[in-house]
Write an enzyme that holds these catalytic residues in place. Structure first.
Site, PDB file in Angstrom:
ATOM      1  CE1 TYR A  62       0.368  -0.264   1.750  1.00  0.00           C
ATOM      2  CE2 TYR A  62      -0.617  -0.684  -0.258  1.00  0.00           C
ATOM      3  CZ  TYR A  62      -0.517  -0.952   1.250  1.00  0.00           C
ATOM      4  OH  TYR A  62      -0.951  -1.943   1.860  1.00  0.00           O
ATOM      5  CG  ASN A  79      -5.038  -2.015  -6.569  1.00  0.00           C
ATOM      6  OD1 ASN A  79      -5.389  -0.777  -6.428  1.00  0.00           O
ATOM      7  ND2 ASN A  79      -5.153  -2.847  -5.649  1.00  0.00           N
TER       8      ASN A  79
END
Length: 290
Positions: free
Chosen positions: A263, A256
């Site tokens: 993040y 991902n």
């Protein structure tokens, strides 16, 4: 930058699937995400829980919880922003991120989690029925978890469209994203969650401040690319810091890339030494010191 599915691995307390298409993992009835005019919210009948055989949501027996099921009002209007009373909130653009207040908000959160869980499996037989069952179980699990005074402290966050006093918009049409931040403690000897160390006596926890753990981050497709996920994350960091945490962790699937970039933009970094512990789950552990 949110061009992908936004979701993180679920809390270990609820034990659901992985994901983030920015983190939780991975049931024809009605879908929570309407495809008309880009509206990401559910219709009244989709969420109401009618007991019928044509694909509407099945009823949940009252004995699933110790208390009677809450009287959900699916026509409940969203509270104007200036009347909301909660400890944590963050205003950004035409949205606001805050703690969950009403049972109806918990219900939408449960439906969003169901949508996320089955998002990449559209060809599964009876997928909408499976979503409905998943959402009902998740709703009651959420209620039990956040009502409990024992164990880890959890805060469920929702992102909602801003609402002025003159606006008449229901809660069901307001929620555009969700995540959960829980406060945990490492076991003695651990430097990150899940580290393989010599088993501590009696499962003792390490002294000092605990850490925050982000899970169940999800934004429907039609509401992405608006800064919703990143602002919910920033609010989650405020929650963790106010509860004494000095670091926050999240698991992200190794494939991902979009989630990792999200993040990373906030300041999270991959915990390299945790790689061997997570090989089977195909996840990276990411950490942000606060």
């Amino acid at each position: 930058m949110e061009t992908m599915t936004i979701f993180t691995n679920p809390s270990s307390t609820l034990r659901r699937s992985p994901a983030l298409t920015v983190g939780f993992r991975p049931p024809p009835m009605l879908s929570i995400c309407s495809k008309k005019n880009g509206d990401s919210t559910a219709s009244f009948d989709e969420l109401k829980g009618l007991n019928s055989s044509n694909g509407a949501l099945p009823r949940v027996p009252e004995n699933q919880t110790s208390a009677s099921p809450p009287d959900l009002r699916f026509d409940r209007l969203q509270i104007p922003d200036d009347e909301v009373e909660c400890q944590y909130n963050r205003v950004f653009g035409n949205f606001v991120a805050r703690e969950v207040i009403f049972n109806e908000e918990y219900w939408v959160v449960a439906r969003l989690r169901a949508e996320c869980h089955w998002e990449n499996q559209p060809d599964v037989c009876n997928v909408q029925y499976l979503k409905a069952v998943f959402a009902q179980k998740e709703f009651y699990a959420l209620k039990r978890q956040h009502a409990s005074k024992l164990g880890e402290k959890c805060t469920c966050i929702v992102a909602m469209r801003s609402n002025q006093s003159s606006d008449k918009i229901t809660i069901l049409k307001s929620v555009v994203g969700t995540l959960e931040i829980s406060m945990r403690r490492l076991f003695s000897g651990e430097t990150f969650p899940g580290e393989i160390v010599k088993p501590p006596p009696f499962g003792s926890r390490a002294p000092g401040p605990g850490y925050g753990y982000v899970s169940n981050l999800y934004v429907p497709k039609s509401s992405r690319r608006r800064g919703i996920a990143s602002n919910m994350l920033l609010l989650a960091l405020e929650v963790a810091k106010s509860n004494g945490a000095n670091e926050v962790f999240v698991h992200v699937h190794k494939d991902n890339i979009a989630a990792q970039q999200l993040y990373g933009k906030i300041g999270f970094q991959i915990v390299e030494e945790a790689g061997h512990c997570l090989l089977v789950d195909h996840n990276y552990l990411m950490r942000l010191k606060i």
